[in-house]
Design a protein around this motif. Sequence first.
Motif, PDB file in Angstrom:
ATOM      1  N   THR A  21       0.713  -1.542   0.671  1.00 49.00           N
ATOM      2  CA  THR A  21      -0.246  -0.013  -0.168  1.00 49.00           C
ATOM      3  C   THR A  21       0.910   0.939   0.221  1.00 49.00           C
ATOM      4  N   THR A  22       0.859   2.630  -0.970  1.00 55.35           N
ATOM      5  CA  THR A  22       1.061   3.028  -0.712  1.00 55.35           C
ATOM      6  C   THR A  22       0.300   4.195  -0.222  1.00 55.35           C
ATOM      7  N   ASP A  23       1.060   5.519   0.263  1.00 61.95           N
ATOM      8  CA  ASP A  23       0.269   6.832   1.133  1.00 61.95           C
ATOM      9  C   ASP A  23      -0.747   7.635  -0.040  1.00 61.95           C
ATOM     10  N   GLN A  24       0.007   7.265  -1.487  1.00 58.63           N
ATOM     11  CA  GLN A  24      -1.474   8.068  -2.196  1.00 58.63           C
ATOM     12  C   GLN A  24      -2.927   7.193  -1.884  1.00 58.63           C
ATOM     13  N   GLU A  25      -3.023   6.180  -1.632  1.00 52.34           N
ATOM     14  CA  GLU A  25      -3.765   4.717  -2.039  1.00 52.34           C
ATOM     15  C   GLU A  25      -4.612   4.740  -0.513  1.00 52.34           C
ATOM     16  N   LEU A  26      -3.087   5.151   0.405  1.00 50.68           N
ATOM     17  CA  LEU A  26      -4.386   5.027   2.273  1.00 50.68           C
ATOM     18  C   LEU A  26      -4.969   6.369   1.645  1.00 50.68           C
ATOM     19  N   THR A  27      -4.521   7.674   1.292  1.00 50.69           N
ATOM     20  CA  THR A  27      -5.726   8.642   1.335  1.00 50.69           C
ATOM     21  C   THR A  27      -5.679   8.664   0.727  1.00 50.69           C
ATOM     22  N   ASP A  28      -6.268   8.244  -0.315  1.00 48.05           N
ATOM     23  CA  ASP A  28      -7.205   7.851  -1.354  1.00 48.05           C
ATOM     24  C   ASP A  28      -8.506   7.090  -0.890  1.00 48.05           C
ATOM     25  N   PHE A  29      -8.440   5.923  -0.316  1.00 50.22           N
ATOM     26  CA  PHE A  29      -9.152   5.992   0.700  1.00 50.22           C
ATOM     27  C   PHE A  29      -9.817   6.654   1.891  1.00 50.22           C
ATOM     28  N   PHE A  30      -9.206   6.446   2.977  1.00 51.77           N
ATOM     29  CA  PHE A  30      -9.972   7.622   3.950  1.00 51.77           C
ATOM     30  C   PHE A  30     -10.501   9.357   3.380  1.00 51.77           C
ATOM     31  N   GLN A  31     -10.546   9.092   2.293  1.00 52.41           N
ATOM     32  CA  GLN A  31     -11.037  10.300   1.910  1.00 52.41           C
ATOM     33  C   GLN A  31     -12.308  10.593   1.509  1.00 52.41           C
ATOM     34  N   GLU A  32     -12.874   9.767   1.397  1.00 52.02           N
ATOM     35  CA  GLU A  32     -14.532   9.845   1.968  1.00 52.02           C
ATOM     36  C   GLU A  32     -14.965  10.507   3.199  1.00 52.02           C
ATOM     37  N   PHE A  33     -14.597  10.750   4.156  1.00 48.54           N
ATOM     38  CA  PHE A  33     -14.938  11.022   5.026  1.00 48.54           C
ATOM     39  C   PHE A  33     -14.193  12.477   5.465  1.00 48.54           C
ATOM     40  N   GLY A  34     -13.525  13.018   4.209  1.00 49.18           N
ATOM     41  CA  GLY A  34     -13.200  13.872   4.297  1.00 49.18           C
ATOM     42  C   GLY A  34     -11.892  14.945   4.373  1.00 49.18           C
ATOM     43  N   PRO A  35     -11.553  15.814   3.898  1.00 48.49           N
ATOM     44  CA  PRO A  35     -10.213  15.764   3.440  1.00 48.49           C
ATOM     45  C   PRO A  35      -9.199  15.676   4.422  1.00 48.49           C
ATOM     46  N   ILE A  36      -7.922  15.230   3.832  1.00 50.48           N
ATOM     47  CA  ILE A  36      -6.195  14.701   4.181  1.00 50.48           C
ATOM     48  C   ILE A  36      -5.808  15.519   4.567  1.00 50.48           C
ATOM     49  N   LYS A  37      -5.303  15.798   6.017  1.00 50.41           N
ATOM     50  CA  LYS A  37      -3.951  16.931   5.701  1.00 50.41           C
ATOM     51  C   LYS A  37      -2.284  15.780   5.558  1.00 50.41           C
ATOM     52  N   GLN A  38      -2.676  15.250   5.896  1.00 48.53           N
ATOM     53  CA  GLN A  38      -0.965  13.882   5.740  1.00 48.53           C
ATOM     54  C   GLN A  38      -1.406  12.091   6.175  1.00 48.53           C
ATOM     55  N   CYS A  39      -0.912  11.447   5.204  1.00 50.53           N
ATOM     56  CA  CYS A  39      -1.050  10.529   5.052  1.00 50.53           C
ATOM     57  C   CYS A  39       0.393   9.795   5.243  1.00 50.53           C
ATOM     58  N   MET A  40       0.634   9.021   6.013  1.00 48.40           N
ATOM     59  CA  MET A  40       1.657   8.645   6.189  1.00 48.40           C
ATOM     60  C   MET A  40       1.839   6.833   6.152  1.00 48.40           C
ATOM     61  N   ILE A  41       2.294   6.451   5.828  1.00 51.07           N
ATOM     62  CA  ILE A  41       2.659   4.757   6.382  1.00 51.07           C
ATOM     63  C   ILE A  41       4.308   4.495   6.412  1.00 51.07           C
ATOM     64  N   ILE A  42       4.452   3.449   7.443  1.00 50.28           N
ATOM     65  CA  ILE A  42       5.741   3.789   8.370  1.00 50.28           C
ATOM     66  C   ILE A  42       6.874   2.931   7.696  1.00 50.28           C
ATOM     67  N   ARG A  43       7.677   3.333   7.283  1.00 50.92           N
ATOM     68  CA  ARG A  43       8.425   2.544   6.152  1.00 50.92           C
ATOM     69  C   ARG A  43       9.616   2.554   7.144  1.00 50.92           C
ATOM     70  N   GLU A  44      10.564   1.265   6.799  1.00 52.95           N
ATOM     71  CA  GLU A  44      12.078   1.133   7.564  1.00 52.95           C
ATOM     72  C   GLU A  44      12.756   0.638   6.489  1.00 52.95           C
ATOM     73  N   ASN A  45      14.121   1.468   6.683  1.00 54.62           N
ATOM     74  CA  ASN A  45      15.070   1.027   5.525  1.00 54.62           C
ATOM     75  C   ASN A  45      13.827   0.572   3.714  1.00 54.62           C
ATOM     76  N   GLY A  46      12.963   1.677   3.492  1.00 48.43           N
ATOM     77  CA  GLY A  46      12.474   1.673   2.750  1.00 48.43           C
ATOM     78  C   GLY A  46      11.012   0.446   2.304  1.00 48.43           C
ATOM     79  N   ALA A  47      10.921   0.156   3.294  1.00 48.59           N
ATOM     80  CA  ALA A  47      10.078  -0.804   3.674  1.00 48.59           C
ATOM     81  C   ALA A  47       8.637  -1.089   4.502  1.00 48.59           C
ATOM     82  N   SER A  48       7.633  -0.890   4.153  1.00 44.20           N
ATOM     83  CA  SER A  48       6.503  -0.793   4.811  1.00 44.20           C
ATOM     84  C   SER A  48       6.320  -1.749   5.787  1.00 44.20           C
ATOM     85  N   ARG A  49       6.618  -1.577   7.281  1.00 40.65           N
ATOM     86  CA  ARG A  49       6.353  -2.153   8.576  1.00 40.65           C
ATOM     87  C   ARG A  49       4.829  -2.405   9.240  1.00 40.65           C
TER      88      ARG A  49
END
Length: 124
Positions: A21-49
């Motif tokens: 999952t990308t930050d943008q995909e997560l943002t798109d998914f949750f935008q149905e509830f309202g405007p998103i200020k920031q969406c961030m997937i936590i990564r370690e060495n480039g890989a999602s946690r």
Amino acid sequence: MEKEPKEVQNQIFVRNLNYQTTDQELTDFFQEFGPIKQCMIIRENGASRGFGFVKFALEEDARAALESKQSFKFQGRELKLYTAVKENKRKRGHDDMQEPIEGDVVIKTETSKPLPATSGANAK
């Protein structure tokens, strides 16, 4: 004496994300509830946690997401949502995965210790 952790009313913690999952995909998914200020997937060495944060523009939108989707499927995974919590300031050692400090946003569950997410000093 330490202060109690403070809930971040407009930000939710999302657990069990698909590792692709990308930050943008997560943002798109949750935008149905309202405007998103920031969406961030936590990564370690480039890989999602497998967890991340969604910060809404309004508290009401975060609350609506929490109330309607405590457990649901997204990209083949059953996500878990929680209100994000800001921890109190503590000294940090050489390992950034130690206990969180002020400015970190973490989530505590009854069965696990706090999960560090981002450091206020390291946040983008």
